[in-house]
Design an enzyme around this catalytic site. Structure first.
Site, mmCIF file in Angstrom:
data_model
loop_
_atom_site.group_PDB
_atom_site.id
_atom_site.type_symbol
_atom_site.label_atom_id
_atom_site.label_comp_id
_atom_site.label_asym_id
_atom_site.label_seq_id
_atom_site.Cartn_x
_atom_site.Cartn_y
_atom_site.Cartn_z
ATOM 1 N N SER A 1 35.303 35.343 49.424
ATOM 2 C CA SER A 1 34.792 34.018 49.075
ATOM 3 C C SER A 1 33.456 33.686 49.710
ATOM 4 O O SER A 1 32.677 32.933 49.143
ATOM 5 C CB SER A 1 35.830 32.953 49.423
ATOM 6 N N HIS B 1 38.062 33.702 43.108
ATOM 7 C CA HIS B 1 36.659 33.732 42.653
ATOM 8 C C HIS B 1 36.406 34.740 41.539
ATOM 9 O O HIS B 1 35.278 34.877 41.085
ATOM 10 C CB HIS B 1 35.737 34.013 43.840
ATOM 11 N N LYS C 1 38.408 26.416 40.471
ATOM 12 C CA LYS C 1 37.086 27.041 40.587
ATOM 13 C C LYS C 1 36.518 27.259 39.186
ATOM 14 O O LYS C 1 36.106 26.300 38.553
ATOM 15 C CB LYS C 1 37.193 28.264 41.477
HETATM 16 C C1 LIG Z 1 39.542 28.260 47.296
HETATM 17 C C2 LIG Z 1 40.356 29.414 47.709
HETATM 18 C C3 LIG Z 1 41.721 29.287 47.894
HETATM 19 C C4 LIG Z 1 42.428 27.953 47.863
HETATM 20 O O1 LIG Z 1 42.526 27.475 46.578
HETATM 21 P P1 LIG Z 1 42.730 25.892 46.385
HETATM 22 O O2 LIG Z 1 43.310 25.760 45.034
HETATM 23 O O3 LIG Z 1 41.363 25.308 46.526
HETATM 24 O O4 LIG Z 1 43.652 25.455 47.474
HETATM 25 C C5 LIG Z 1 42.456 30.422 48.161
HETATM 26 N N1 LIG Z 1 41.855 31.614 48.285
HETATM 27 C C6 LIG Z 1 40.521 31.768 48.139
HETATM 28 C C7 LIG Z 1 39.925 33.132 48.271
HETATM 29 C C8 LIG Z 1 39.731 30.668 47.857
HETATM 30 O O5 LIG Z 1 38.418 30.814 47.750
#
Ligand SMILES: *Cc1c(COP(=O)(O)O)cnc(C)c1O
Length: 384
Positions: free
Chosen positions: A175, A203, A235
């Site tokens: 990330s 991602h 995302k």
């Molecule tokens: C954003 C993210 C999460 C958490 O997801 P949310 O739905 O925002 O709680 C988990 N793992 C990774 C790699 C992320 O970037």
């Protein structure tokens, strides 16, 4: 109690103090902050769907029909037809037998890891895994072993030396770095040692693979034991929520045992309907991914010409590493004075001495936006 004030002052002195920015409008490549309208390069809205009118409309129609709250957890009366339909559509999309919705990706990771990793077992974590995977392992009663980033040889040695149940966890697209996990090697290792492999594709989903089916599809890895997929809807999907995809038995196990599934209120059904509308767009509007990757290429070429040192990333996450937190902050502040929003990412989100500007792109950006960013980066008062 005085300690808190001292700790906060200490954080501030180290350039690690965090503050929230108040956004006053809808989410997009332009964000309104007070009097300032800024061109943003730091969201995870990779396909530009967070304010997409068709998705907003699906949300509104569903809210009128189902109300605002889901009223209960999934196992009581919170499991609406909208959730169920979304689960079936997501399962077909990612090519898995079953999918289970969770309220957030953080909770999904906690739920899977604590349901599968028990006392005497071991959870293996890439050093750069997302905080939710690290926390999940800590919350389980299993042993935790962190391996150097993407180091399959080291992981193989650790897995070989351990007894009991095994679970390997990894971000698919890291990330904060944008690089890819060695998924083929990890899947082979997991199969060979009868270890579970949990792939967090927060991602990659919507961004990579045919029709945006994600990192596993991109590598041709099937979602069946030992492989489990965790995907998020906040995302690239531009909505909210998350899901776990896997075998029928895995999903039934999570329904029985994942505490972050059982002991929490179900997502509002309108959110599920918005995600269904988003899924259609993710699958069919291929131009969004094509444009996104054209932007990334344009940026990488331009940054190279400027002599900027970039990380080894081919994804829409393009970090520029400064090392020192205060220098990364100074760079972020300079860009902001130029009308460009890129937040500085500092420890403990990233390892010590790797503070960075985490630049991300969205299909809603234009090439001219990238040129503006490159122009501002060429005039940075602090060099990376
Ligand atoms: C954003 C993210 C999460 C958490 O997801 P949310 O739905 O925002 O709680 C988990 N793992 C990774 C790699 C992320 O970037």
């Amino acid at each position: 109690m005085d300690d808190l004030a001292a700790q906060l002052a200490d954080r501030r002195a180290q350039g690690l103090y965090r503050q929230r920015q108040i956004i006053t409008g809808a989410h997009g490549v332009r964000v309104q902050m007070g009097q300032q309208s800024l061109l943003s390069f730091c969201s995870n809205d990779y396909l530009g769907l967070a304010s997409e009118p068709r998705i907003v409309n699906a949300f509104c129609v569903a809210a009128t029909r189902y109300g605002v709250g889901s009223g209960a957890s999934h196992l009581i009366t919170g499991h609406n037809h909208a959730h169920h339909a979304l689960e079936e559509e997501l399962a077909e999309f990612v090519g898995a037998p079953r999918v289970l919705l969770f309220s957030t990706g953080y909770m999904a990771n906690l739920g899977v890891v604590t349901a599968l990793a028990k006392r005497h077992g071991t959870v293996f974590e890439d050093k750069l895994n997302h905080a939710s995977l690290i926390d999940a392992a800590r919350l389980s009663n299993a042993n935790v072993q962190r391996y150097p980033h993407a180091d399959v040889d080291r992981l193989t040695a650790l897995v070989t030396a351990s007894d009991g149940d095994k679970l390997i966890t990894t971000d698919a697209v890291f990330s904060m770095d944008g690089d890819l996990a060695p998924l083929e090697d990890l899947a082979a290792l997991a199969a060979q040692h009868q270890a579970w492999l949990l792939v967090d594709d927060a991602h990659g989903l919507g961004v990579l693979g045919p029709e945006g089916r994600g990192s596993l599809a991109d590598c041709g890895i099937a979602i069946k034991p030992p492989t489990i997929l965790m995907g998020t809807l906040g995302k690239a999907f531009g909505v909210f929520g998350a899901f776990v995809a896997g075998s029928h038995e895995l999903i039934e196990t999570l329904i029985q045992q994942a505490r972050t599934y059982i002991y929490t209120t179900a997502l509002p059904p309108a959110v599920a309907e918005a995600a269904r509308a988003s899924l259609k767009i993710v699958q069919t509007e291929i131009w969004r991914r094509q444009h996104l990757f054209a932007l990334v290429e344009h940026f990488v070429d331009g940054a190279r010409n400027l002599g900027l040192r970039l990380a080894d990333s081919q994804t829409p996450i393009q970090p520029v590493i400064f090392g020192d937190a205060k220098r990364a902050l100074a760079a972020s502040e300079y860009l902001r004075d130029q009308g460009i929003l890129v937040t500085a990412i500092r420890p403990p989100t990233v390892p010590r001495d790797t503070a960075r500007l985490r630049i991300t792109f969205s299909a809603a950006h234009e090439i001219a936006h990238v040129d503006r960013l490159l122009d501002a980066l060429s005039r940075l008062p602090v060099t990376p």
